[in-house]
Motif scaffolding. Structure first.
Motif, PDB file in Angstrom:
ATOM      1  N   ARG A   5       0.818  -1.215   0.000  1.00 42.80           N
ATOM      2  CA  ARG A   5       0.000   0.000   0.000  1.00 42.80           C
ATOM      3  C   ARG A   5       0.852   1.266   0.000  1.00 42.80           C
ATOM      4  O   ARG A   5       0.467   2.280  -0.575  1.00 42.80           O
TER       5      ARG A   5
ATOM      6  N   ASP B 162       1.210   5.028  -2.569  1.00 46.23           N
ATOM      7  CA  ASP B 162       1.367   6.431  -2.180  1.00 46.23           C
ATOM      8  C   ASP B 162       2.705   6.988  -2.654  1.00 46.23           C
ATOM      9  O   ASP B 162       2.785   8.109  -3.146  1.00 46.23           O
TER      10      ASP B 162
ATOM     11  N   TYR C 176       2.681   7.544  -6.320  1.00 47.98           N
ATOM     12  CA  TYR C 176       1.884   8.719  -6.674  1.00 47.98           C
ATOM     13  C   TYR C 176       2.695  10.008  -6.487  1.00 47.98           C
ATOM     14  O   TYR C 176       2.662  10.912  -7.332  1.00 47.98           O
TER      15      TYR C 176
ATOM     16  N   ARG D 179      -4.580   7.923  -9.331  1.00 48.07           N
ATOM     17  CA  ARG D 179      -5.015   8.375  -8.008  1.00 48.07           C
ATOM     18  C   ARG D 179      -6.349   7.722  -7.637  1.00 48.07           C
ATOM     19  O   ARG D 179      -6.528   7.233  -6.519  1.00 48.07           O
ATOM     20  N   THR D 180      -7.250   7.668  -8.587  1.00 46.27           N
ATOM     21  CA  THR D 180      -8.548   7.029  -8.363  1.00 46.27           C
ATOM     22  C   THR D 180      -8.355   5.541  -8.068  1.00 46.27           C
ATOM     23  O   THR D 180      -8.913   5.001  -7.101  1.00 46.27           O
TER      24      THR D 180
ATOM     25  N   LYS E  73      -5.758   4.011  -6.976  1.00 45.47           N
ATOM     26  CA  LYS E  73      -5.058   3.856  -5.698  1.00 45.47           C
ATOM     27  C   LYS E  73      -6.056   3.849  -4.535  1.00 45.47           C
ATOM     28  O   LYS E  73      -5.999   2.984  -3.654  1.00 45.47           O
ATOM     29  N   GLU E  74      -6.970   4.801  -4.550  1.00 42.31           N
ATOM     30  CA  GLU E  74      -7.951   4.894  -3.458  1.00 42.31           C
ATOM     31  C   GLU E  74      -8.893   3.693  -3.475  1.00 42.31           C
ATOM     32  O   GLU E  74      -9.266   3.167  -2.432  1.00 42.31           O
ATOM     33  N   THR E  75      -9.266   3.266  -4.684  1.00 42.68           N
ATOM     34  CA  THR E  75     -10.144   2.097  -4.807  1.00 42.68           C
ATOM     35  C   THR E  75      -9.462   0.860  -4.220  1.00 42.68           C
ATOM     36  O   THR E  75     -10.066   0.107  -3.451  1.00 42.68           O
TER      37      THR E  75
ATOM     38  N   LYS F 209      -7.053   0.672  -2.055  1.00 43.82           N
ATOM     39  CA  LYS F 209      -6.881   0.794  -0.601  1.00 43.82           C
ATOM     40  C   LYS F 209      -8.194   0.534   0.138  1.00 43.82           C
ATOM     41  O   LYS F 209      -8.204  -0.065   1.211  1.00 43.82           O
ATOM     42  N   ALA F 210      -9.300   0.997  -0.430  1.00 43.69           N
ATOM     43  CA  ALA F 210     -10.592   0.895   0.248  1.00 43.69           C
ATOM     44  C   ALA F 210     -11.206  -0.496   0.117  1.00 43.69           C
ATOM     45  O   ALA F 210     -11.918  -0.958   1.003  1.00 43.69           O
TER      46      ALA F 210
END
Lengths: 97, 265
Positions: free
Chosen positions: B26, B30, B33, B133-134, B136-138, B140-141
């Motif tokens: 993870r 970051d 990015y 970026r999108t 990455k967040e997906t 992680k979540a």
């Protein structure tokens, strides 16, 4: 098959185009080997033209690695030889912890 | 092995090496990015640098064009004065300057091309970075650390290839700009010191000096002729002028009368 043209991004090409590219790749290889600038530019021009014409651009939100990577469309034999020889790509800090 | 395959393997090896160094997948996202954002800054700076260099070449081209036009004017001037030798020399210099100008025009087109390519690369990377970026967040979540690994590897390798591509494009543009700046610097110095003229036509622009001399000779001859004409026609015009009665009038009258007095004796 996914093909990247350096400086132009990734393209999806079908099997037929891929076969033609493979033939051109052999010409590229021979030209680099013999340091034949004219033959190299002709083969590179044909390969780049083929991918631009028959390929479809890979969407921005698709993260894949290319099967083939073509040099910059105006690259010289020397430039490609250098890339193949030292294998370094700028921005090496990417992902370094 | 084929050229295209070898190049793709070089890019892959680079991404794999970076992935191997990562302990927490993870964090990879970051960190990657962050690097992407830095790369975006670099590529934008690259575009600005190429543009600056291009503008400088543009100014030089204008200066050279003026020199070319000046030589052309000199050649015409020389011909009208019957000096074919000077006209020939001027045209020779013009050809030499034109050669330098053509060379610069070629370089200019090259820089323009680099600028366009780099601008496109910058736009492409921007879109990729936004998508990353999108993603990455997906990741992680939605996924546990173990599940996320494959998806992270995919995203990372994909963006890494793009970054390598843009990195190479920046390096290329920097190389071309550096070459151009070295040449531009030399031409700037030549133009500033006037040595460009020296270089093509000898010290102090021999052609212009000769033309100036011809011009000066011509005006001196004309002035002489005018004076002779005035003298032979008598001093009437000067007498009329001094008759208006300013303070120097009497002196001028005396001066004008002297030759007549001399003639009379």
């Amino acid at each position: 098959m996914i093909v990247r043209i350096l400086g132009e991004g990734q393209f999806q090409v079908d099997a037929d185009a891929a076969a033609r590219l493979t033939a051109l790749d052999a010409e590229l290889d021979a030209a680099v080997e013999k340091h034949d600038e004219t033959a190299f530019r002709a083969a590179l021009g044909a390969a780049v033209g083929l991918v631009r014409e028959l390929g479809t651009t890979v969407p921005d939100d698709t993260f894949v690695t290319a099967d083939y990577i073509l040099p910059f469309s105006d690259a010289s034999v020397d430039e490609v030889r250098k890339l193949l020889a030292d294998g370094t790509i700028p921005g090496d800090s990417i992902g370094r912890p | 092995m084929s050229v295209m395959k070898r190049v793709s393997l070089i890019f892959r090896a680079k991404a794999n090496k970076a992935l191997d160094r990562m302990e927490d997948p993870r964090e990879t996202l970051d960190y990657s990015y962050q690097q992407q954002v830095e790369m975006l800054t670099r590529v934008r700076r690259g575009v600005a640098d190429v543009a600056t260099s291009r503008k400088r070449v543009e100014l030089q081209m204008n200066s050279l064009q003026k020199e070319v036009d000046r030589r052309d004017g000199q050649a015409r001037d020389a011909l009208s004065k019957g000096r074919e030798d000077l006209a020939r020399a001027a045209l020779q210099n013009k050809a030499s300057l034109q050669g330098q100008l053509n060379d610069l025009q070629g370089q200019y087109a090259n820089l323009q091309e680099q600028e366009e390519k780099l601008t496109l690369a910058s736009q492409r990377l921007q879109s990729k970075v936004d998508a990353f970026r999108t993603r990455k967040e997906t990741i992680k979540a939605t996924y546990t650390a173990a599940e996320a690994q494959t998806r992270i590897n995919e995203a990372f390798s994909g963006i890494s290839e793009e970054m390598g591509d843009v990195g190479l494009a920046i390096q290329r543009a920097e190389d071309k700009t550096a070459q151009m700046q070295a040449r531009a610097g030399a031409i700037d110095e030549l133009l500033a010191s006037g040595a460009l003229e020296d270089h093509v036509s000898g010290p102090q622009d021999a052609i212009q000096a000769e033309l100036d001399k011809l011009g000066a000779d011509h005006s001196i001859e004309a002035e002489l002729a005018q004076m002779k004409g005035e003298l032979s026609a008598g001093s009437t015009p000067q007498l009329e002028a001094s008759a208006n009665g300013d303070s120097s009038g009497s002196e001028a009258t005396q001066a004008a009368e002297r030759p007549q007095a001399g003639d009379g004796s």
